[in-house]
Design a protein around this motif. Structure first.
Motif, PDB file in Angstrom:
ATOM      1  N   ASP A 195      13.374  -6.566 -10.434  1.00  0.00           N
ATOM      2  CA  ASP A 195      12.783  -5.247 -10.617  1.00  0.00           C
ATOM      3  C   ASP A 195      11.352  -5.172 -10.095  1.00  0.00           C
ATOM      4  OD1 ASP A 195      15.042  -4.209 -11.831  1.00  0.00           O
ATOM      5  OD2 ASP A 195      14.412  -4.848 -13.828  1.00  0.00           O
ATOM      6  N   TYR A 196      10.881  -6.229  -9.466  1.00  0.00           N
ATOM      7  CA  TYR A 196       9.480  -6.326  -9.097  1.00  0.00           C
ATOM      8  C   TYR A 196       9.295  -6.355  -7.585  1.00  0.00           C
ATOM      9  CZ  TYR A 196       9.398  -7.707 -13.977  1.00  0.00           C
ATOM     10  OH  TYR A 196       9.581  -7.745 -15.332  1.00  0.00           O
ATOM     11  N   ALA A 197       8.149  -5.836  -7.158  1.00  0.00           N
ATOM     12  CA  ALA A 197       7.820  -5.868  -5.743  1.00  0.00           C
ATOM     13  C   ALA A 197       7.275  -7.238  -5.366  1.00  0.00           C
ATOM     14  CB  ALA A 197       6.778  -4.797  -5.430  1.00  0.00           C
ATOM     15  N   VAL A 198       7.739  -7.773  -4.243  1.00  0.00           N
ATOM     16  CA  VAL A 198       7.187  -9.009  -3.707  1.00  0.00           C
ATOM     17  C   VAL A 198       5.712  -8.772  -3.396  1.00  0.00           C
ATOM     18  CG1 VAL A 198       7.301 -10.656  -1.789  1.00  0.00           C
ATOM     19  CG2 VAL A 198       9.409  -9.723  -2.779  1.00  0.00           C
ATOM     20  N   GLY A 199       4.860  -9.757  -3.660  1.00  0.00           N
ATOM     21  CA  GLY A 199       3.420  -9.610  -3.527  1.00  0.00           C
ATOM     22  C   GLY A 199       2.975  -9.140  -2.157  1.00  0.00           C
ATOM     23  N   ALA A 200       1.829  -8.465  -2.127  1.00  0.00           N
ATOM     24  CA  ALA A 200       1.256  -7.937  -0.893  1.00  0.00           C
ATOM     25  C   ALA A 200       0.382  -8.987  -0.224  1.00  0.00           C
ATOM     26  CB  ALA A 200       0.427  -6.691  -1.191  1.00  0.00           C
ATOM     27  N   SER A 258      -5.735   2.861  -8.459  1.00  0.00           N
ATOM     28  CA  SER A 258      -5.045   1.583  -8.263  1.00  0.00           C
ATOM     29  C   SER A 258      -3.601   1.789  -7.844  1.00  0.00           C
ATOM     30  CB  SER A 258      -5.095   0.755  -9.554  1.00  0.00           C
ATOM     31  OG  SER A 258      -4.341   1.362 -10.582  1.00  0.00           O
ATOM     32  N   ILE A 259      -3.011   0.704  -7.397  1.00  0.00           N
ATOM     33  CA  ILE A 259      -1.557   0.574  -7.296  1.00  0.00           C
ATOM     34  C   ILE A 259      -1.198  -0.684  -8.069  1.00  0.00           C
ATOM     35  CG2 ILE A 259      -1.120   1.834  -5.157  1.00  0.00           C
ATOM     36  CD1 ILE A 259      -1.400  -0.739  -3.603  1.00  0.00           C
ATOM     37  N   THR A 260      -0.083  -0.646  -8.765  1.00  0.00           N
ATOM     38  CA  THR A 260       0.356  -1.779  -9.566  1.00  0.00           C
ATOM     39  C   THR A 260       1.798  -2.123  -9.213  1.00  0.00           C
ATOM     40  OG1 THR A 260       1.246  -0.480 -11.405  1.00  0.00           O
ATOM     41  CG2 THR A 260      -1.123  -0.980 -11.447  1.00  0.00           C
ATOM     42  N   ASN A 261       2.233  -3.300  -9.622  1.00  0.00           N
ATOM     43  CA  ASN A 261       3.619  -3.679  -9.365  1.00  0.00           C
ATOM     44  C   ASN A 261       4.570  -2.688 -10.020  1.00  0.00           C
ATOM     45  OD1 ASN A 261       6.135  -5.296  -9.110  1.00  0.00           O
ATOM     46  ND2 ASN A 261       4.705  -6.873  -8.450  1.00  0.00           N
ATOM     47  N   ILE A 310     -14.062  -6.025   4.536  1.00  0.00           N
ATOM     48  CA  ILE A 310     -13.376  -7.031   3.723  1.00  0.00           C
ATOM     49  C   ILE A 310     -12.643  -8.017   4.631  1.00  0.00           C
ATOM     50  CG2 ILE A 310     -13.014  -5.441   1.782  1.00  0.00           C
ATOM     51  CD1 ILE A 310     -10.069  -5.195   2.755  1.00  0.00           C
ATOM     52  N   ASP A 311     -12.194  -9.114   4.026  1.00  0.00           N
ATOM     53  CA  ASP A 311     -11.310 -10.046   4.730  1.00  0.00           C
ATOM     54  C   ASP A 311      -9.909  -9.462   4.650  1.00  0.00           C
ATOM     55  OD1 ASP A 311      -9.817 -12.094   5.762  1.00  0.00           O
ATOM     56  OD2 ASP A 311     -10.317 -13.562   4.198  1.00  0.00           O
ATOM     57  N   LYS A 312      -9.566  -8.647   5.627  1.00  0.00           N
ATOM     58  CA  LYS A 312      -8.318  -7.873   5.548  1.00  0.00           C
ATOM     59  C   LYS A 312      -7.085  -8.757   5.661  1.00  0.00           C
ATOM     60  CE  LYS A 312      -6.996  -7.359  10.151  1.00  0.00           C
ATOM     61  NZ  LYS A 312      -5.634  -7.275  10.737  1.00  0.00           N
ATOM     62  N   ASP A 313      -7.192  -9.913   6.303  1.00  0.00           N
ATOM     63  CA  ASP A 313      -6.053 -10.817   6.395  1.00  0.00           C
ATOM     64  C   ASP A 313      -5.922 -11.685   5.150  1.00  0.00           C
ATOM     65  OD1 ASP A 313      -5.297  -9.982   8.990  1.00  0.00           O
ATOM     66  OD2 ASP A 313      -6.873 -11.240   9.862  1.00  0.00           O
ATOM     67  N   GLY A 314      -7.033 -11.954   4.474  1.00  0.00           N
ATOM     68  CA  GLY A 314      -7.012 -12.806   3.289  1.00  0.00           C
ATOM     69  C   GLY A 314      -6.692 -12.071   2.001  1.00  0.00           C
ATOM     70  N   LEU A 315      -6.674 -10.730   2.043  1.00  0.00           N
ATOM     71  CA  LEU A 315      -6.367  -9.959   0.853  1.00  0.00           C
ATOM     72  C   LEU A 315      -4.928 -10.225   0.416  1.00  0.00           C
ATOM     73  CD1 LEU A 315      -7.307  -7.687  -1.132  1.00  0.00           C
ATOM     74  CD2 LEU A 315      -6.272  -6.065   0.473  1.00  0.00           C
ATOM     75  N   ALA A 316      -4.726 -10.577  -0.851  1.00  0.00           N
ATOM     76  CA  ALA A 316      -3.375 -10.848  -1.353  1.00  0.00           C
ATOM     77  C   ALA A 316      -3.352 -10.598  -2.862  1.00  0.00           C
ATOM     78  CB  ALA A 316      -2.954 -12.278  -1.051  1.00  0.00           C
ATOM     79  N   PHE A 317      -2.244 -10.064  -3.349  1.00  0.00           N
ATOM     80  CA  PHE A 317      -2.095  -9.820  -4.784  1.00  0.00           C
ATOM     81  C   PHE A 317      -0.618  -9.618  -5.111  1.00  0.00           C
ATOM     82  CE2 PHE A 317      -2.933  -5.893  -2.541  1.00  0.00           C
ATOM     83  CZ  PHE A 317      -1.999  -5.010  -3.040  1.00  0.00           C
ATOM     84  N   GLU A 318      -0.287  -9.802  -6.392  1.00  0.00           N
ATOM     85  CA  GLU A 318       1.091  -9.618  -6.851  1.00  0.00           C
ATOM     86  C   GLU A 318       1.229  -8.491  -7.865  1.00  0.00           C
ATOM     87  OE1 GLU A 318       2.660 -13.278  -8.333  1.00  0.00           O
ATOM     88  OE2 GLU A 318       3.049 -14.071  -6.332  1.00  0.00           O
ATOM     89  N   ASP A 319       0.191  -8.281  -8.677  1.00  0.00           N
ATOM     90  CA  ASP A 319       0.313  -7.337  -9.783  1.00  0.00           C
ATOM     91  C   ASP A 319      -0.439  -6.026  -9.573  1.00  0.00           C
ATOM     92  OD1 ASP A 319       1.914  -9.081 -11.221  1.00  0.00           O
ATOM     93  OD2 ASP A 319       0.197 -10.064 -12.165  1.00  0.00           O
ATOM     94  N   SER A 320      -1.650  -6.102  -8.982  1.00  0.00           N
ATOM     95  CA  SER A 320      -2.438  -4.875  -8.914  1.00  0.00           C
ATOM     96  C   SER A 320      -3.553  -4.979  -7.883  1.00  0.00           C
ATOM     97  CB  SER A 320      -3.060  -4.553 -10.278  1.00  0.00           C
ATOM     98  OG  SER A 320      -3.992  -5.558 -10.656  1.00  0.00           O
ATOM     99  N   LEU A 321      -3.920  -3.818  -7.351  1.00  0.00           N
ATOM    100  CA  LEU A 321      -5.095  -3.653  -6.502  1.00  0.00           C
ATOM    101  C   LEU A 321      -5.808  -2.405  -6.993  1.00  0.00           C
ATOM    102  CD1 LEU A 321      -6.713  -4.499  -3.934  1.00  0.00           C
ATOM    103  CD2 LEU A 321      -5.294  -2.864  -2.665  1.00  0.00           C
ATOM    104  N   GLU A 322      -7.113  -2.514  -7.237  1.00  0.00           N
ATOM    105  CA  GLU A 322      -7.836  -1.361  -7.758  1.00  0.00           C
ATOM    106  C   GLU A 322      -9.215  -1.239  -7.117  1.00  0.00           C
ATOM    107  OE1 GLU A 322     -10.099  -2.616 -11.806  1.00  0.00           O
ATOM    108  OE2 GLU A 322      -7.903  -2.542 -11.972  1.00  0.00           O
ATOM    109  N   VAL A 323      -9.684   0.008  -7.049  1.00  0.00           N
ATOM    110  CA  VAL A 323     -11.002   0.307  -6.516  1.00  0.00           C
ATOM    111  C   VAL A 323     -11.723   1.192  -7.522  1.00  0.00           C
ATOM    112  CG1 VAL A 323     -12.317   1.445  -4.683  1.00  0.00           C
ATOM    113  CG2 VAL A 323     -10.234   0.171  -4.117  1.00  0.00           C
TER     114      VAL A 323
END
Length: 270
Positions: free
Chosen positions: A153-158, A129-132, A248-261
């Motif tokens: 201190d936080y990254a703007v959402g992806a 994963s990657i997390t904020n 995947i819907d590569k344009d619709g993918l969005a998150f603020e806190d985490s992405l995991e596989v």
């Protein structure tokens, strides 16, 4: 902190050019053609990235807004850089080349590693994963990730993605590999396995803890970059086969806190 935001924004351009090397060739295209494509794309994409990051940092500096709704921060993340088995990591860049994570934590002298990696010690299921917290971590050795736009201190959402892969370092014994070091730390040294002898399958993709729909039949697996020993799971890559038919819907993918596989692997002898 404000100075750090601006620094992160304005340095994104220089690093964006470098990271294309991590995305690499597909099995069906030459390294020369990929280099030509990525060079042309880098100029436009990097300019967009830097502008967006700079505007975000400037807005944040002006308003000094908080990010109470997000989770993250240095105290919530401790990088793990030693592995008993093979280092698996989530390679990612969003549509603006932000949230950049291009190397495994176990790679020596890594300067682009900001993920939560998995230690692949044998057959089983693993999550990367990657997390904020990880992506905005101010590493004492690597410094702060230049491919983020910060809000406090936080990254703007992806939003969206240009590269979304999982690499397992050190597994494969490709014909082009001539290194003589430890394959777990030297990508040019042959590993133990043929890609065809391993069975790997993506089990789930989650953004902010919610399931992301994907077509498993369209995901690419194996020795996709034949100039290194990494086993790759290509979920999406602007410069790979998945750009033609995305899982995947590569344009619709969005998150603020985490992405995991989460993926499974079979065929390891350890």
């Amino acid at each position: 902190m404000k100075a750090k935001k601006i620094l992160a924004a304005v340095t994104a351009l220089s690093l964006t050019t470098v990271v294309f090397a991590s995305c690499g060739d597909t099995a069906d295209s030459s390294s020369t053609a990929a280099a030509t494509t990525t060079t042309a794309a880098t100029t436009t994409t990097a300019a967009t990235t830097t502008t967006a990051a700079a505007e975000s940092a400037a807005d944040s500096a002006a308003t000094d807004s908080s990010a109470d709704a997000k989770t993250g921060g240095d105290s919530d993340y401790t990088p793990v850089k030693t592995f008993e088995g093979y280092d698996a990591f989530l390679m990612f860049g969003d549509s603006q080349w932000l949230w950049g994570n291009w190397q495994g934590q176990g790679e020596p002298d890594a300067t682009q590693a900001f993920g939560v990696d998995a230690d692949v010690t044998g057959d089983g299921e693993y999550t990367v994963s990657i997390t904020n917290a990880s992506i905005s971590y101010d590493d004492p050795d690597e410094g702060i990730n230049p491919q983020i736009a910060l809000d406090g201190d936080y990254a703007v959402g992806a939003e969206g993605t240009v590269v979304f892969c999982v690499d397992i370092v050190g597994l494969l014994n490709g014909d082009k590999l001539k290194g003589t070091g430890d394959p777990k730390t030297d990508k040019e040294t042959p590993g133990k396995y043929n890609a065809d002898d391993l069975k790997v399958e993506v089990k789930s993709i989650k953004a902010d803890g919610k399931e992301v729909a994907f077509d498993g039949a369209k995901i690419k697996y194996g020795n996709i970059e034949d100039n290194n020993n990494c086993y790759r799971i290509e979920i999406y890559n602007d410069y790979g086969d998945t750009a033609k038919d995305s899982p995947i819907d590569k344009d619709g993918l969005a998150f603020e806190d985490s992405l995991e596989v989460t993926f499974s692997i079979e065929g390891l002898s350890e």
